[in-house]
Design a protein around this motif. Structure first.
Motif, PDB file in Angstrom:
ATOM      1  N   GLN A   1       0.838  -1.185   0.000  1.00 38.65           N
ATOM      2  CA  GLN A   1       0.000   0.000   0.000  1.00 38.65           C
ATOM      3  C   GLN A   1       0.881   1.245   0.000  1.00 38.65           C
ATOM      4  OE1 GLN A   1      -2.352   0.615   3.581  1.00 38.65           O
ATOM      5  NE2 GLN A   1      -4.065   1.392   2.381  1.00 38.65           N
ATOM      6  N   THR A   2       0.526   2.227  -0.794  1.00 40.96           N
ATOM      7  CA  THR A   2       1.287   3.469  -0.820  1.00 40.96           C
ATOM      8  C   THR A   2       0.740   4.438   0.226  1.00 40.96           C
ATOM      9  OG1 THR A   2      -0.160   4.508  -2.453  1.00 40.96           O
ATOM     10  CG2 THR A   2       1.682   3.184  -3.291  1.00 40.96           C
ATOM     11  N   HIS A   3       1.550   5.428   0.565  1.00 44.22           N
ATOM     12  CA  HIS A   3       1.074   6.442   1.495  1.00 44.22           C
ATOM     13  C   HIS A   3      -0.064   7.255   0.870  1.00 44.22           C
ATOM     14  CE1 HIS A   3       4.953   5.607   3.515  1.00 44.22           C
ATOM     15  NE2 HIS A   3       4.262   5.914   4.600  1.00 44.22           N
TER      16      HIS A   3
ATOM     17  N   ALA B   1      -6.093   8.329   0.506  1.00 43.44           N
ATOM     18  CA  ALA B   1      -6.964   8.645  -0.625  1.00 43.44           C
ATOM     19  C   ALA B   1      -8.445   8.667  -0.283  1.00 43.44           C
ATOM     20  CB  ALA B   1      -6.706   7.656  -1.765  1.00 43.44           C
ATOM     21  N   ASN B   2      -8.881   7.845   0.657  1.00 39.22           N
ATOM     22  CA  ASN B   2     -10.315   7.759   0.948  1.00 39.22           C
ATOM     23  C   ASN B   2     -10.782   8.748   2.017  1.00 39.22           C
ATOM     24  OD1 ASN B   2     -10.782   5.726  -0.922  1.00 39.22           O
ATOM     25  ND2 ASN B   2     -10.249   4.116   0.526  1.00 39.22           N
TER      26      ASN B   2
END
Length: 449
Positions: A430-432, A437-438
């Motif tokens: 998972q990227t930062h 994003a959500n």
């Protein structure tokens, strides 16, 4: 938050050679270091980074096959439904689906994962104490094998939902046999004080009630007394004997009993435990439930997936305290929470070949999370581990990735499947950016930097 410390043991920890001897999927290569099946784990760590989960497809197949064969050799008409809560990786589920496994799910997400991985709806069991209207409706629309009801209130809810959508729900009643599985208190599920199942004394009346409700087809009984059971067959035999007694009483009253769900819970040797074998479990089922002549179901999770996985981590630094050596890793309790939550012991092996044979000294292995509970072990005999050294936490294939979180805003680790000499990333790290994003900023707070 306060967390219990890893348990103190009366016997010496297994050494590296002993850990490897009990895990055929792992071996030490003179040049390549620690291998999973035919793949050097350092190769994966360098390509994918750490922390990363790595699973062995061959181990999943071998252990599923061993359990399947033990049941067949005992002459049981049995089906195996992998507990998706142990590992819901689509790749892991797909490997097991190809072997003929069904799934035991406890949420809409797990049901959708099982279906996405190719497990037929007719091999899926929905368990759990708090199924929502939405989850029950989805299960019925998918046409799953059965719902395990855990309370009188849930039975009424299933009837209501099924009637509203014009379906008939195949329902098994999970009983609470009030049997001590002699496992950790947080994973015991068969005592009267636990939240699971129907009290044994109430089960017959509720089963008869189910038979009279619209939208419900009673199909049998279910029981599950706990997880990581290593203390022999006494708990299983006691629980299954109570199930047999109840099933005979229901059949005697003319009520339908089509099959019996035996749950899971068979333990694995994380340290030096000697848990019962699949053959012993099959023997206990045959002795207690076999005379009824009914099909049986099992819902193993840890026994199949636990030994199939490792968590790879890198050393950030070694910190020399006044009286202790701290090895600080880039993996943390948000990745592998079992030591903090359950006092769990996991073997730790360096990946480099020279470190597998280097002098050892006591070390506390910790993560970078801002919690004292972010401690994997204390006083473990390990070699000098300089920054960048790579290690593997053993037996991390069950209740590892599925229990991980993003605490301290730490992205979820990558997942990898090894199959012979091949390997592939099955969930990218998972990227930062994805981690944030959500989230939505209320407009009155204005724009960020």
């Amino acid at each position: 938050m306060a967390s219990p410390l890893p348990a103190v043991h009366d016997t010496p920890d297994p050494d590296f050679a002993e850990l490897l001897a009990r895990r055929p999927q792992l071996k030490a290569h003179a040049l390549d270091g620690l291998l999973m099946d035919e793949v050097p784990l350092v190769q994966i760590a360098r390509a994918v980074g750490t922390p990363s989960w790595v699973y062995s497809a061959a181990t999943l197949r071998r252990r599923y096959g061993a359990l399947r064969d033990a049941l067949a050799e005992a002459g049981l008409d049995a089906s195996i439904h992998f507990a998706a809560k142990a590992n819901d990786s689509l790749a892991v589920l797909r490997v097991l689906a190809a072997e003929g496994a069904g799934a035991d799910v406890v949420s809409e997400g797990e049901l959708r994962a099982a279906r996405a991985a190719g497990i037929p709806a007719g091999r899926i069991v929905f368990s759990g104490v708090g199924k929502s209207h939405r989850e029950i409706a989805l299960a019925l629309e998918e046409g799953i094998l059965q719902i395990n009801a855990e309370s009188a209130e849930e039975v009424e809810r299933i009837s209501e939902v099924a009637s509203a959508i014009g379906r008939v729900a195949p329902v098994s009643l999970r009983i609470n046999p009030d049997v001590d599985a002699r496992t950790h208190a947080k994973i015991s599920t068969g005592l009267a004080e636990n939240k699971f199942g129907i009290a044994y004394t109430d089960a017959a009346a509720l089963y008869a009630r189910m038979a009279s409700l619209p939208g419900i087809r009673p199909i049998g009984l279910a029981v599950h007394i706990g997880s990581q059971i290593t203390e022999g067959m006494a708990g299983y035999r006691a629980a299954y004997s109570r199930v047999a007694e109840l099933a005979q009483a229901l059949i005697g009253r003319g009520l339908p009993v089509e099959r019996l769900d035996c749950g899971g819970g068979l333990g694995i040797p994380y340290r030096d435990e000697v848990p019962p074998s699949p053959a012993a479990l099959a023997g206990a089922i045959k002795a207690t439930l076999g005379p009824l002549g009914l099909p049986v179901m099992l819902e193993p999770g840890r026994w199949i997936a636990g030994p199939a996985g490792v968590l790879l981590a890198s050393v950030v630094l070694q910190k020399r305290g006044q009286n202790r050596r701290f090895v600080v890793l880039d993996a943390a309790m948000n990745d592998l929470v079992r030591p903090a939550m359950y006092d769990a012991w996991h073997g730790i092996l360096p990946l480099a070949p020279d470190l597998l044979h280097a002098p050892l000294s006591p070390a506390d292995v910790v993560g970078p999370v801002c919690e004292s509970g972010d401690t994997f072990t204390r006083g473990r005999a390990l070699p000098d581990l300089p920054p960048g050294a790579l290690v593997a936490f053993l037996d991390a294939g069950a209740y590892g990735a599925t229990m991980s979180s993003t605490y301290n805003a730490r992205p979820l680790a990558a997942e990898v499947l090894v199959d012979g000499h091949r390997w592939a990333v099955t969930r990218p790290r998972q990227t930062h950016e994805a981690l944030l994003a959500n989230q939505v900023m209320p407009e009155w707070l204005g724009a960020g930097a």
